[in-house]
Design a protein around this motif. Sequence first.
Motif, PDB file in Angstrom:
ATOM      1  N   ALA A 655       0.816  -1.219   0.000  1.00  0.00           N
ATOM      2  CA  ALA A 655       0.000   0.000   0.000  1.00  0.00           C
ATOM      3  C   ALA A 655       0.844   1.261   0.000  1.00  0.00           C
ATOM      4  O   ALA A 655       0.584   2.198  -0.757  1.00  0.00           O
ATOM      5  N   ASP A 656       1.864   1.296   0.853  1.00  0.00           N
ATOM      6  CA  ASP A 656       2.660   2.522   0.937  1.00  0.00           C
ATOM      7  C   ASP A 656       3.903   2.473   0.063  1.00  0.00           C
ATOM      8  O   ASP A 656       4.754   3.365   0.116  1.00  0.00           O
ATOM      9  N   SER A 657       4.045   1.398  -0.722  1.00  0.00           N
ATOM     10  CA  SER A 657       5.134   1.277  -1.702  1.00  0.00           C
ATOM     11  C   SER A 657       6.518   1.390  -1.062  1.00  0.00           C
ATOM     12  O   SER A 657       7.459   1.886  -1.674  1.00  0.00           O
ATOM     13  N   THR A 658       6.652   0.919   0.182  1.00  0.00           N
ATOM     14  CA  THR A 658       7.967   0.984   0.830  1.00  0.00           C
ATOM     15  C   THR A 658       8.872  -0.151   0.358  1.00  0.00           C
ATOM     16  O   THR A 658      10.084  -0.054   0.462  1.00  0.00           O
ATOM     17  N   GLN A 659       8.287  -1.212  -0.142  1.00  0.00           N
ATOM     18  CA  GLN A 659       9.081  -2.342  -0.604  1.00  0.00           C
ATOM     19  C   GLN A 659       8.842  -2.566  -2.086  1.00  0.00           C
ATOM     20  O   GLN A 659       7.710  -2.607  -2.555  1.00  0.00           O
ATOM     21  N   THR A 660       9.926  -2.689  -2.828  1.00  0.00           N
ATOM     22  CA  THR A 660       9.822  -2.893  -4.272  1.00  0.00           C
ATOM     23  C   THR A 660      10.256  -4.312  -4.624  1.00  0.00           C
ATOM     24  O   THR A 660      10.708  -5.077  -3.767  1.00  0.00           O
ATOM     25  N   ASP A 661      10.139  -4.663  -5.903  1.00  0.00           N
ATOM     26  CA  ASP A 661      10.546  -5.977  -6.385  1.00  0.00           C
ATOM     27  C   ASP A 661       9.848  -7.089  -5.606  1.00  0.00           C
ATOM     28  O   ASP A 661      10.472  -8.016  -5.091  1.00  0.00           O
ATOM     29  N   LEU A 662       8.533  -6.981  -5.489  1.00  0.00           N
ATOM     30  CA  LEU A 662       7.768  -7.988  -4.763  1.00  0.00           C
ATOM     31  C   LEU A 662       7.303  -9.131  -5.652  1.00  0.00           C
ATOM     32  O   LEU A 662       6.642 -10.051  -5.162  1.00  0.00           O
ATOM     33  N   ASP A 663       7.643  -9.098  -6.930  1.00  0.00           N
ATOM     34  CA  ASP A 663       7.179 -10.156  -7.829  1.00  0.00           C
ATOM     35  C   ASP A 663       7.780 -11.514  -7.467  1.00  0.00           C
ATOM     36  O   ASP A 663       7.201 -12.557  -7.774  1.00  0.00           O
ATOM     37  N   ARG A 664       8.941 -11.536  -6.813  1.00  0.00           N
ATOM     38  CA  ARG A 664       9.555 -12.798  -6.407  1.00  0.00           C
ATOM     39  C   ARG A 664       8.873 -13.384  -5.173  1.00  0.00           C
ATOM     40  O   ARG A 664       9.195 -14.507  -4.763  1.00  0.00           O
ATOM     41  N   TYR A 665       7.933 -12.630  -4.586  1.00  0.00           N
ATOM     42  CA  TYR A 665       7.283 -13.090  -3.374  1.00  0.00           C
ATOM     43  C   TYR A 665       5.888 -13.657  -3.641  1.00  0.00           C
ATOM     44  O   TYR A 665       5.090 -13.811  -2.718  1.00  0.00           O
ATOM     45  N   VAL A 666       5.601 -13.958  -4.896  1.00  0.00           N
ATOM     46  CA  VAL A 666       4.347 -14.632  -5.251  1.00  0.00           C
ATOM     47  C   VAL A 666       4.667 -15.877  -6.066  1.00  0.00           C
ATOM     48  O   VAL A 666       5.681 -15.926  -6.776  1.00  0.00           O
ATOM     49  N   PHE A 667       3.806 -16.871  -5.972  1.00  0.00           N
ATOM     50  CA  PHE A 667       4.069 -18.161  -6.617  1.00  0.00           C
ATOM     51  C   PHE A 667       2.726 -18.805  -6.930  1.00  0.00           C
ATOM     52  O   PHE A 667       1.739 -18.585  -6.223  1.00  0.00           O
ATOM     53  N   ASP A 668       2.677 -19.588  -7.982  1.00  0.00           N
ATOM     54  CA  ASP A 668       1.415 -20.252  -8.349  1.00  0.00           C
ATOM     55  C   ASP A 668       1.683 -21.623  -8.937  1.00  0.00           C
ATOM     56  O   ASP A 668       2.748 -21.884  -9.514  1.00  0.00           O
ATOM     57  N   PHE A 669       0.731 -22.516  -8.784  1.00  0.00           N
ATOM     58  CA  PHE A 669       0.786 -23.844  -9.405  1.00  0.00           C
ATOM     59  C   PHE A 669      -0.623 -24.426  -9.398  1.00  0.00           C
ATOM     60  O   PHE A 669      -1.535 -23.889  -8.740  1.00  0.00           O
ATOM     61  N   TYR A 670      -0.825 -25.494 -10.148  1.00  0.00           N
ATOM     62  CA  TYR A 670      -2.130 -26.154 -10.236  1.00  0.00           C
ATOM     63  C   TYR A 670      -2.098 -27.484  -9.508  1.00  0.00           C
ATOM     64  O   TYR A 670      -1.129 -28.243  -9.585  1.00  0.00           O
ATOM     65  N   GLU A 671      -3.189 -27.767  -8.808  1.00  0.00           N
ATOM     66  CA  GLU A 671      -3.451 -29.086  -8.254  1.00  0.00           C
ATOM     67  C   GLU A 671      -4.753 -29.567  -8.870  1.00  0.00           C
ATOM     68  O   GLU A 671      -5.836 -29.216  -8.404  1.00  0.00           O
ATOM     69  N   GLY A 672      -4.648 -30.288  -9.953  1.00  0.00           N
ATOM     70  CA  GLY A 672      -5.848 -30.668 -10.693  1.00  0.00           C
ATOM     71  C   GLY A 672      -6.490 -29.438 -11.303  1.00  0.00           C
ATOM     72  O   GLY A 672      -5.845 -28.680 -12.026  1.00  0.00           O
ATOM     73  N   ASN A 673      -7.767 -29.192 -10.984  1.00  0.00           N
ATOM     74  CA  ASN A 673      -8.472 -28.015 -11.477  1.00  0.00           C
ATOM     75  C   ASN A 673      -8.510 -26.896 -10.445  1.00  0.00           C
ATOM     76  O   ASN A 673      -9.374 -26.018 -10.498  1.00  0.00           O
ATOM     77  N   THR A 674      -7.569 -26.921  -9.519  1.00  0.00           N
ATOM     78  CA  THR A 674      -7.497 -25.876  -8.503  1.00  0.00           C
ATOM     79  C   THR A 674      -6.214 -25.077  -8.688  1.00  0.00           C
ATOM     80  O   THR A 674      -5.115 -25.637  -8.699  1.00  0.00           O
ATOM     81  N   LEU A 675      -6.365 -23.783  -8.841  1.00  0.00           N
ATOM     82  CA  LEU A 675      -5.217 -22.886  -8.941  1.00  0.00           C
ATOM     83  C   LEU A 675      -4.835 -22.451  -7.526  1.00  0.00           C
ATOM     84  O   LEU A 675      -5.666 -21.950  -6.781  1.00  0.00           O
ATOM     85  N   VAL A 676      -3.562 -22.663  -7.189  1.00  0.00           N
ATOM     86  CA  VAL A 676      -3.073 -22.304  -5.860  1.00  0.00           C
ATOM     87  C   VAL A 676      -2.165 -21.080  -5.993  1.00  0.00           C
ATOM     88  O   VAL A 676      -1.190 -21.100  -6.751  1.00  0.00           O
ATOM     89  N   LEU A 677      -2.502 -20.028  -5.266  1.00  0.00           N
ATOM     90  CA  LEU A 677      -1.701 -18.804  -5.274  1.00  0.00           C
ATOM     91  C   LEU A 677      -1.081 -18.624  -3.887  1.00  0.00           C
ATOM     92  O   LEU A 677      -1.765 -18.754  -2.869  1.00  0.00           O
ATOM     93  N   LYS A 678       0.216 -18.319  -3.860  1.00  0.00           N
ATOM     94  CA  LYS A 678       0.909 -18.087  -2.602  1.00  0.00           C
ATOM     95  C   LYS A 678       1.565 -16.716  -2.631  1.00  0.00           C
ATOM     96  O   LYS A 678       2.027 -16.265  -3.683  1.00  0.00           O
ATOM     97  N   ALA A 679       1.597 -16.064  -1.473  1.00  0.00           N
ATOM     98  CA  ALA A 679       2.260 -14.771  -1.364  1.00  0.00           C
ATOM     99  C   ALA A 679       2.923 -14.669  -0.011  1.00  0.00           C
ATOM    100  O   ALA A 679       2.400 -15.173   0.996  1.00  0.00           O
ATOM    101  N   ARG A 680       4.114 -14.041   0.024  1.00  0.00           N
ATOM    102  CA  ARG A 680       4.841 -13.822   1.264  1.00  0.00           C
ATOM    103  C   ARG A 680       4.981 -12.318   1.492  1.00  0.00           C
ATOM    104  O   ARG A 680       5.405 -11.599   0.580  1.00  0.00           O
ATOM    105  N   VAL A 681       4.603 -11.853   2.687  1.00  0.00           N
ATOM    106  CA  VAL A 681       4.628 -10.416   2.986  1.00  0.00           C
ATOM    107  C   VAL A 681       5.370 -10.204   4.296  1.00  0.00           C
ATOM    108  O   VAL A 681       4.957 -10.705   5.342  1.00  0.00           O
ATOM    109  N   PRO A 682       6.472  -9.483   4.291  1.00  0.00           N
ATOM    110  CA  PRO A 682       7.289  -9.342   5.491  1.00  0.00           C
ATOM    111  C   PRO A 682       6.815  -8.292   6.486  1.00  0.00           C
ATOM    112  O   PRO A 682       7.049  -8.420   7.685  1.00  0.00           O
TER     113      PRO A 682
END
Length: 812
Positions: A655-682
């Motif tokens: 929100a306050d844009s204090t941290q940049t380059d956050l694209d490495r902190y998200v990840f996705d994969f499929y388990e069958g027909n379920t999309l799993v999204l993960k995010a890490r926030v410090p």
Amino acid sequence: MNHPPPEQIQPPPKQVQPPPEQIKTPPKQIQPPPEQIKSPPKQIQPPPEQIKIPPKQILPPPEQIKTPPKQIQPPPEQIQPPPEQIKTPPEQIKTPRKHIQPPPEQIKTPPKQIQPPPVQIQPPPKQIQPPPKQIQPPPNQIQPPTEQNQPPPKEIQTPPKQIQTTPKQIQPPPEQIQPPPKQIITPPKQMQPPPEQIQTPSKQIQPPPEQNQPPPKQIQTPPKADPTPAQADPTPARAKPTPAQADPTPARAEATPARADPTRNDPNPPLKPTKKKKSDAVPSPQAFAAIDAHALKAPASARSSVTSLAQYLVKPARNDMEKIRAFYRWLGDNISYDVSGFFSDNIGSQDPDAVLKHGSSVCEGYARLFKSLCDECKIPCKRVSGFAKGFGYNPENPFTLNTETDHAWNVVYVQGEWRHIECTWGAGHVNNDHKYEKEFEELYFLTDPEDFVIKHFPYADKNLEASIPLQLLKKPLSLEEFSNAQTPMTNGIAWGFECTSHKTQVITVENECEISFKTRNVKLSGILCDLKEKNTQREYSQYVLLRKQGDKYTVRVSPPAEGKYNLEIYGKSESSSGTTHHSLITFVLRCQSVVKGLRPYPKKQGSWGASQDAIQYGFTSDILGKDVLTTSTGEVELRIKTSKLVPISLRLEQADSTQTDLDRYVFDFYEGNTLVLKARVPDVGFYKLTLFGKHPENSESCSFDHVADFLIESKKAVSNVLPFPDAYTAAQKYGCHLHEPLSGDLPANQDVRLKLSSDSLTELMVNKQVKEKEGKEFNFTFKTPSKGEELSVYGTSGDSSSFHGLYTYRIV
């Protein structure tokens, strides 16, 4: 008594171009040095390829990848077994920019385009070029819509503003205010000058409603009331007639039969509550096409007298309903509101003949002329004076029996019932420059009593008891109930806006408040909100959280400081095209205390979560109920069901844009027909996780459209939060589920275990070593290279000897 028409200040509708967002990210170029890979005893040295990787996807080490912003479409790299260096032309992926769309009258917001600059990434030297990895597209560039002030059914591009004018005995017509260009259309807001009582035709005049076109606000002010001429289409179920478009002789399928009203024998029927709804008693606007066309082409000679005008207008009419329509339509097109007279307090004669001669008047003149036309045709009609919530109206100042009336309108007898008609507000409005703008409004033609009383309260000759029947309601309102009741804008009235959490328009706030509402007559496809400090007009929209829960919307407001705020809410009907949002209502918030340690939300137009359009991309309705996630561990997981494998890309913003380059902190994969999204926030605070998807009809393009925005609230700071590995599009294509390692940074010169499952892959290659699947998954160890290098994982299916880049790790 002269009553100026109500001013409606309708901020221009906000035009917001939300999902889908198209993102074009410049390709990242990665040139890996040649590596020798021993796959069936051969050294394979494929030349580096230039690959364009879409946003939110990570490029594999050895290759030049260009990733268009927000686009995740890198072509997979292939590893050629024969020991030769092959040069493959770089692939380019283009992702169309995303569109974000916004509510007072109509709001139009232009789509935001995000075009990240190209980044050059140099992977470690390898002779094998893995396929492009999936990189998350950079943020889109969003162009906020310009605000335009529009009257009742206008498109306003700015959130509606409330304008308060010192009370006069006369109320000027609604102004249309066109604020600076936003692509958000806000309905006009209601402004009402202080009511004045004028004992001559020049008093008790209410100017036409003003429409402020800042974020759509609607302000209608009959003399002292808010006019709604320029508001958004007030009658959703009825198309608004366009003045000059009707065929002069179209079929009038819904017109009333050409027969005399059975009750016309009584020249003064008793006032009784209206029984039939307008939708049942009054034909749709299209049925009046011929009458409208006839009235709009009336020659100048017809207005030589009231008698000659009435004779001309009723020629094609087959019944009283059509005669009344002709009067209403002609007045709206030929009589302008006397703005200069109203604001200078120098109103001329409001006699019908004088109004015809000069072509202008205040509300008193409109009401008198309409009654005179009805008298010529022996149609029972009354002129009514009273209070109106229009121009200059302030919900913090209630009406009392000692308040001077400020507006005039009519009730007319047709088809056996008395009905309300408001010729002043139906004709036009006054803009921010105090200039009159003609704008026909359908809502005020024979309006239902329960809708009319929202902004009109009869108080003829200061006789409350005698005026009660003029409400035409079975259960009339008291003056106190009228003053305290909420006052939606024109579109809010037409769409059946109903606040389910609060009864009044002025709300006291302790720390925060949550407002819930719905619309009875139409379904909304989206809402927008503007929160502004009342005196400075400073915007605080990042302290407003919008959520949709079934058919109901909630607005949570946490003001950053004590004081008064205007909260304007805009909406867009599902049946309407484009991105215009109309102003629905403006609340006044009196904040008496604030939340300690308050943090703003990420910038977001509209409600959180996904729109109904997400279903078109292959997601199920499961995605519609997800919008806000919370965590105290620094990591969140979101699981979304799909009807098929949907190519996606992700982006994470703080929100306050204090941290940049956050694209490495998200990840996705499929388990069958379920999309799993993960995010890490410090850090503690709010984050926005944006989901992009590729539309099935654009499967061959590199475009990824905006699908949803999810709000992540981190309640506790977490140290040593590690990024995820970079992922390529091939990982999605082959349905890879990486179990470990899930840290994108690996220690140098260490043995690491890799565990991955995929139904499609048969072999993996790491450090030039080829590994086969053991059962249903790959499970083996490898040694990491030196610090500063990168390590990539490649895979191949059984029907190909080519290896495609799946993941890349950084060695630290």
